[in-house]
Design a protein around this motif. Structure first.
Motif, short mmCIF file in Angstrom:
data_model
loop_
_atom_site.label_atom_id
_atom_site.label_comp_id
_atom_site.label_asym_id
_atom_site.label_seq_id
_atom_site.Cartn_x
_atom_site.Cartn_y
_atom_site.Cartn_z
N ASP B 94 15.18 -46.36 30.70
CA ASP B 94 16.02 -46.87 31.84
C ASP B 94 15.51 -46.01 33.21
O ASP B 94 15.50 -44.74 32.97
CB ASP B 94 17.52 -46.73 31.42
CG ASP B 94 18.34 -47.07 33.01
OD1 ASP B 94 18.59 -46.13 33.53
OD2 ASP B 94 18.27 -48.07 33.32
N THR B 95 15.16 -46.61 34.23
CA THR B 95 14.60 -46.05 35.41
C THR B 95 15.65 -44.94 35.88
O THR B 95 15.05 -43.81 36.46
CB THR B 95 14.36 -47.01 36.53
OG1 THR B 95 13.49 -48.18 36.08
CG2 THR B 95 13.56 -46.39 37.71
N HIS B 96 16.84 -45.14 35.92
CA HIS B 96 17.85 -44.22 36.47
C HIS B 96 18.25 -43.17 35.75
O HIS B 96 18.02 -41.98 36.13
CB HIS B 96 19.04 -44.81 36.85
CG HIS B 96 20.11 -44.07 37.61
ND1 HIS B 96 21.12 -43.56 36.88
CD2 HIS B 96 20.27 -43.41 38.89
CE1 HIS B 96 21.90 -42.69 37.59
NE2 HIS B 96 21.55 -42.49 38.64
N ARG B 98 15.90 -41.96 33.74
CA ARG B 98 14.42 -41.02 33.71
C ARG B 98 14.87 -40.18 34.77
O ARG B 98 14.61 -38.86 34.86
CB ARG B 98 13.33 -41.84 34.18
CG ARG B 98 13.04 -42.92 32.93
CD ARG B 98 12.13 -43.95 33.47
NE ARG B 98 10.94 -43.44 33.56
CZ ARG B 98 9.92 -43.28 32.73
NH1 ARG B 98 9.89 -43.70 31.48
NH2 ARG B 98 8.47 -42.83 33.15
N ALA B 99 15.23 -40.69 35.99
CA ALA B 99 15.46 -39.81 37.35
C ALA B 99 16.52 -38.45 36.95
O ALA B 99 16.32 -37.56 37.43
CB ALA B 99 15.76 -40.52 38.37
N ARG B 102 14.71 -36.12 34.64
CA ARG B 102 13.87 -35.21 35.73
C ARG B 102 14.57 -34.27 36.36
O ARG B 102 14.39 -33.29 36.76
CB ARG B 102 12.85 -36.26 36.56
CG ARG B 102 11.92 -36.99 35.95
CD ARG B 102 10.98 -37.50 36.86
NE ARG B 102 9.99 -38.39 36.18
CZ ARG B 102 9.77 -39.49 36.12
NH1 ARG B 102 10.33 -40.23 36.95
NH2 ARG B 102 8.74 -39.98 35.45
#
Lengths: 229, 238
Positions: B94-96, B98-99, B102
């Protein structure tokens, strides 16, 4: 009711916030810009970023993303069919992130990296200025190596590292004017100087830069404040 | 598995006591990747290190078919991206998410580790005590992050399995153990940060972690020598 759309919480003079605008515009994403008064932060900002309470914050369909370099990568991934911001190759990506860290962060061991080297130029005066300018130039010369043989850090077109470092192209000349220092010159940093001109000519950059006189006035006032503190 | 001699060779330049090295070795172990380890004596000039990391001259460095990748978190991300078919992904799909991963990875170094280093930075006891408070505050924030990221199972930052933040924070586990044994400071604590305390034990039980961590007794001896050298006085706890 699910929140939809894209919001940027920023501050008009913030070089970190503008990165998001560049990235979003490269992707042709429509967004709402919320200008924060950093001396009186909005409830919304504090709700979306309780951990660091800083700008910029990207809110995408109600979900916040924090830390500008991380947000730029997020934007690249969330709109992956748009303009490619990160390099495709994992090794190139590692290099781009390395240089972004070099430009941005305070090194854990106290090694001066670019931002940390550039900031003192703002307030240094007299003899101390010479030393501080030299150190900033050394950092920028190291960074400049990533430009060799290329139009932009990203190659033929603007990429991640250009977006991270791009603020120098506009803010550094202002810092130089305000402090009377000369950092990025044709003699010392020819590649960087040429890249400044190319970067400032990019459409998404031109569209978003804050008015120069306003930014100059703000920084002049801030410098005076810091010097008389 | 990476095959040797196919131009895919992996080499790691490291120093045995480094928490940053632990991250890299742990990541390689998780992916089941074979590598050659080269111990670098940081007091001596090392040509390979200087050539591989001319900017910072620091370890760890990962050399993949001779090409260097520097900085432990970037190396871990690189390993994840360059070997997608080997073992689990470190970052979620999931893109969110991942952020978020990070962000917390960066937080470990920017807030936890920088405060932690501050504990030993000066001779001023009040400054050291403040650094301890900030370190514990950062750990408290990570406890909250763990709750946010680990889902129902409450086992790993990565949710279903070990993930990026587990690797990044995991590198500091040997140092956490040494800090507790040498000066009695508990970065994670069953009372203050129960989830992280359980996570730490879970981490230490992993084979991949055991293979990546330096021997505790050697690390402790090293630490005690260092603390004696700087005449360190344990700050009074609040």
């Amino acid at each position: 009711m699910a929140e939809k759309g894209v919001k940027v919480f920023g501050m008009w003079a913030s070089p970190m916030a503008i990165r998001l605008e560049w990235a979003l515009r490269l992707k042709s994403v429509v967004y709402e810009y919320v200008d924060e008064d950093l001396g009186n932060k909005s409830d919304a900002l504090l709700r979306y970023n309780p951990v660091t309470k800083k700008v910029p914050v990207l809110v995408h369909d109600g979900k916040p993303v924090v830390e500008s370099a991380i947000i730029v990568e997020y934007i690249d991934e969330a709109w992956k069919d748009g303009y490619p911001i990160m390099p495709a190759d994992p090794y190139e990506r590692a290099q781009a992130r390395f240089w972004a860290n070099f430009a941005d962060e305070k090194d854990l061991n106290g090694f001066v990296q670019c931002n940390a080297a550039v900031y003192p130029v703002f307030t240094a005066t007299g003899e101390a200025q010479g030393k501080v300018v030299h150190e900033a130039q050394q950092c920028l010369k190291t960074l400049e190596k990533a430009l060799e043989g290329k139009k932009f850090f990203g190659g033929d077109a603007v990429g991640y590292l250009d977006l991270v470092v791009g603020w120098y192209a506009y803010w550094l000349p202002i810092i130089e004017e305000v402090s009377g220092a000369s950092v990025v010159t044709d003699e010392e940093l020819p590649l960087m100087k040429a890249w400044f001109d190319r970067f400032l000519a990019v459409d998404v950059v031109k569209e978003t830069l804050p008015p120069r006189d306003k930014l100059l006035a703000l920084n002049t006032a801030r410098r005076e404040q810091l010097l008389t503190a | 598995m990476a095959t040797a001699g196919s131009g895919d060779e992996l080499k790691v330049l490291g120093a045995w006591a480094s928490p940053f090295l632990v991250r890299v070795l742990f990541a390689l172990q998780l992916k089941g990747l074979r590598y050659e380890y080269v111990e670098v004596d940081l007091k001596e000039k090392n040509e390979l290190l200087l050539a591989s990391n001319p900017v910072h001259k620091k370890i760890p460095v990962l050399l993949h078919a001779g090409k260097p990748v520097c900085e432990s978190q970037l190396i871990v991300q690189y390993i994840d991206e360059a070997f997608p078919a080997s073992g689990p992904s470190f970052l979620p799909a999931d893109t969110h998410a991942r952020a978020v991963a990070r962000f917390w990875g960066a937080y470990v170094d920017d807030k936890l580790l920088s405060s932690w280093k501050g504990i030993f930075a000066t001779k001023d006891e009040e400054e050291n005590a403040e650094a301890v408070r900030q370190t514990l505050a950062a750990a408290d924030a990570l406890e909250g992050a763990f709750r946010e990221c680990s889902g129902e199972k409450l086992e790993w930052f990565g949710g279903d399995g070990v993930g990026y933040v587990d690797i990044v924070l995991g590198g500091l586990v040997p140092s956490m153990n040494v800090l507790e044994l040498a000066v009695g400071i508990k970065v994670v604590d069953p009372d203050r940060t129960p989830l992280l305390a359980a996570w730490k034990d879970r981490f230490c039980a992993l084979d991949a972690a055991k293979a990546a961590m330096p021997p505790l007794d050697r690390l402790l001896e090293n630490a005690k020598k260092y603390l004696a050298e700087i005449s360190f006085k344990t700050p009074a706890s609040k």
